[in-house]
Design an enzyme around this catalytic site. Structure first.
Site, PDB file in Angstrom:
ATOM      1  N   HIS A  68       0.870  -1.184   0.000  1.00  0.00           N
ATOM      2  CA  HIS A  68       0.000   0.000   0.000  1.00  0.00           C
ATOM      3  C   HIS A  68       0.903   1.230   0.000  1.00  0.00           C
ATOM      4  O   HIS A  68       1.569   1.523   0.987  1.00  0.00           O
ATOM      5  CB  HIS A  68      -0.902  -0.004   1.233  1.00  0.00           C
ATOM      6  CG  HIS A  68      -2.041   0.982   1.149  1.00  0.00           C
ATOM      7  ND1 HIS A  68      -1.856   2.344   1.151  1.00  0.00           N
ATOM      8  CD2 HIS A  68      -3.386   0.772   1.063  1.00  0.00           C
ATOM      9  CE1 HIS A  68      -3.032   2.954   1.078  1.00  0.00           C
ATOM     10  NE2 HIS A  68      -3.976   2.023   1.013  1.00  0.00           N
ATOM     11  N   THR A 140      -7.553  22.001 -52.612  1.00  0.00           N
ATOM     12  CA  THR A 140      -8.686  21.338 -51.967  1.00  0.00           C
ATOM     13  C   THR A 140      -8.790  19.934 -52.546  1.00  0.00           C
ATOM     14  O   THR A 140      -8.636  19.745 -53.755  1.00  0.00           O
ATOM     15  CB  THR A 140     -10.005  22.109 -52.197  1.00  0.00           C
ATOM     16  OG1 THR A 140     -10.265  22.220 -53.598  1.00  0.00           O
ATOM     17  CG2 THR A 140      -9.928  23.514 -51.597  1.00  0.00           C
ATOM     18  N   HIS A 141      -8.998  18.937 -51.685  1.00  0.00           N
ATOM     19  CA  HIS A 141      -8.987  17.524 -52.080  1.00  0.00           C
ATOM     20  C   HIS A 141      -7.630  17.118 -52.649  1.00  0.00           C
ATOM     21  O   HIS A 141      -7.524  16.129 -53.367  1.00  0.00           O
ATOM     22  CB  HIS A 141     -10.080  17.217 -53.110  1.00  0.00           C
ATOM     23  CG  HIS A 141     -11.455  17.634 -52.696  1.00  0.00           C
ATOM     24  ND1 HIS A 141     -12.263  16.866 -51.887  1.00  0.00           N
ATOM     25  CD2 HIS A 141     -12.158  18.773 -52.960  1.00  0.00           C
ATOM     26  CE1 HIS A 141     -13.407  17.493 -51.684  1.00  0.00           C
ATOM     27  NE2 HIS A 141     -13.366  18.652 -52.307  1.00  0.00           N
ATOM     28  N   SER A 263      19.347   4.661 -44.908  1.00  0.00           N
ATOM     29  CA  SER A 263      20.509   3.768 -44.811  1.00  0.00           C
ATOM     30  C   SER A 263      20.890   3.199 -46.169  1.00  0.00           C
ATOM     31  O   SER A 263      22.012   2.730 -46.370  1.00  0.00           O
ATOM     32  CB  SER A 263      20.205   2.631 -43.833  1.00  0.00           C
ATOM     33  OG  SER A 263      19.131   1.833 -44.327  1.00  0.00           O
ATOM     34  N   GLU A 275       6.737  13.131 -39.685  1.00  0.00           N
ATOM     35  CA  GLU A 275       6.099  11.826 -39.544  1.00  0.00           C
ATOM     36  C   GLU A 275       6.068  11.386 -38.078  1.00  0.00           C
ATOM     37  O   GLU A 275       5.104  10.775 -37.621  1.00  0.00           O
ATOM     38  CB  GLU A 275       6.839  10.809 -40.413  1.00  0.00           C
ATOM     39  CG  GLU A 275       6.641  11.059 -41.898  1.00  0.00           C
ATOM     40  CD  GLU A 275       7.568  10.249 -42.791  1.00  0.00           C
ATOM     41  OE1 GLU A 275       7.312  10.191 -43.994  1.00  0.00           O
ATOM     42  OE2 GLU A 275       8.551   9.679 -42.280  1.00  0.00           O
TER      43      GLU A 275
END
Length: 428
Positions: A68, A140-141, A263, A275
């Site tokens: 506890h 747009t889109h 790499s 990312e």
């Protein structure tokens, strides 16, 4: 917390020693309140503060024995005390200490986040001023739409982050509640005036009605706001990721000396930071679900929320702090290719001016359907033949003069109200 994403000074708030010190701070505030109200002997709280012990090894030993943590804490803290130990944790339940100390920690965390957001807001504002009139194509889109400015794009990010700063200020108020109300929140063994005085010392407000815990809707709101801030960062990072694509290349995240992109392929400059920020935003959103689940507990409390909160509060605050620091770095070092913005603006050979051409035809008396169909047919020919929309218009539209057609294809037309938009942020 993953050490990779834990930065000072945020990570120090959540270490074990700092947590125990906050618990002690709460206990001493309660003792001081008792003393000021004449409910325990004078000088007791001072003696307790002087003789209290924080020893991580001893705490771990006692916790192993008792299973506890608060009992282990009380045994450790009072191990060097004399008669003052009688009034340590007097009338309290574990959650009085843990929840109140947690609120102190969350307020401290919030202050660090707010300070970092101020820095990010300044960076966004300065960047928006730098590129206030820099023409770029609006999409747009994912498809070219009409010209805008890169500064307006950044100002949009600034505006959202400013709203999030204001939300976080409010969230700090929402989380700044403690409770010193005993086992089921009815003040049976600790009077309300002790709570009020003790919490005042801790810069917290009493929860208007608590059970054994501070109600978890406060915490769910706080975590939701943190996720909103992370979402705004992801929006910025996602846009830069698109703009960094090889065939677009209008902006690029910083690439420091000696950095490697791949790499296998030495030529690569990948948007790894953007990312990473997008990935961490997914983690931030996952905390919201847990925080909402924690709001629903049995009766006056259970501890199903406790184990989850040991993850989400340290991780959420540290992750967002990391994201804010790295986003500021990202934007301070952002590489902007204005020449590519201009090249991409002209990529569709004038198709981006189709709406303005249609509106000018309507002004000349054409119906909207007639004007739309005419401009659409010319646009389709533009796609098929490679001719510019302006050249096709000069050849096929007789209701507009050559000068009128030339004016239609002037990109400066689209930034005529930029200053008016910026005036909405006057003084910032």
């Amino acid at each position: 917390m993953v050490e990779r994403y834990a930065l000072s000074p945020m990570k120090e708030i959540w270490n074990q020693e700092r947590t125990l010190k906050r618990w002690l701070e709460v206990e001493l505030a309660v003792m001081s309140a008792y003393e000021e109200l004449g409910m325990i002997p004078a000088g007791i709280s001072g003696s307790a503060e002087k003789n209290a012990l924080i020893d991580l090894n001893l705490f771990k030993e006692y916790e192993e024995q008792t299973d506890h943590e608060v009992i282990a804490f009380v045994k450790m803290a009072t191990s060097r005390m004399g008669k003052e130990a009688r009034f340590f944790h007097y009338g309290l339940t574990s959650s009085d200490v843990i929840d109140t100390a947690l609120s102190v920690a969350l307020v401290e965390s919030c202050n660090i986040l707010l300070d970092q957001m101020k820095k990010l807001l300044k960076t966004l504002w300065d960047l928006s001023i730098t590129y206030k009139y820099t023409l770029t194509i609006g999409r747009t889109h994912g498809i070219h739409a009409e010209p805008t400015t890169f500064g307006l794009k950044i100002l949009n990010w600034y505006s959202e982050m400013k709203r999030n700063y204001e939300r976080l200020l409010f969230a700090r108020e929402q989380i700044a509640f403690g409770k010193i109300s005993g086992a089921v929140g009815n003040y049976a063994n600790v009077p309300p005036e002790v709570e009020e005085l003790a919490l005042r010392k801790l810069n917290l407000k009493p929860s208007p009605v608590s059970s054994q815990i501070v109600n978890r809707d406060h915490h769910a709101f706080f975590i939701t706001v943190l996720a909103l801030v992370a979402s705004a960062i992801e929006r910025i990072a996602t846009e830069i990721r698109h703009l960094q694509k090889t065939e677009v290349l209008e902006a690029q995240e910083p690439f420091k000396s000696g950095q490697k992109g791949s790499s296998a392929m030495p030529h690569k400059k990948n948007p790894i930071l953007c990312e990473r920020l997008c990935g961490l935003s997914r983690i931030m959103r996952s905390f919201v679900y847990t925080a909402l689940e924690n709001n629903v507990l049995w009766h006056e409390r259970d501890i199903s929320h406790s184990s989850a909160e040991r993850y989400i509060f340290p991780d959420a605050t540290q992750t967002l702090h990391y994201m804010l620091v790295k986003t500021d770095y990202l934007l301070k070092g952002l590489v902007v290719y204005e020449e590519n913005m201009l090249k991409n603006l002209n990529l569709t050979r004038g198709l981006i001016y189709s709406q303005r051409l249609m509106l000018e035809l309507i002004k000349k008396g054409m119906s909207r359907n007639e004007a739309y169909d005419l401009v659409q047919n010319l646009s389709l020919r533009c796609w098929q033949t490679g001719e510019s929309l302006k050249d096709l218009s000069l050849k096929n539209i007789t209701v507009l003069s050559k000068e009128e057609i030339e004016n239609i294809f002037d990109s400066q037309y689209y930034i005529k109200h930029v200053d008016e938009i910026y005036k909405r942020f006057k003084g910032e």
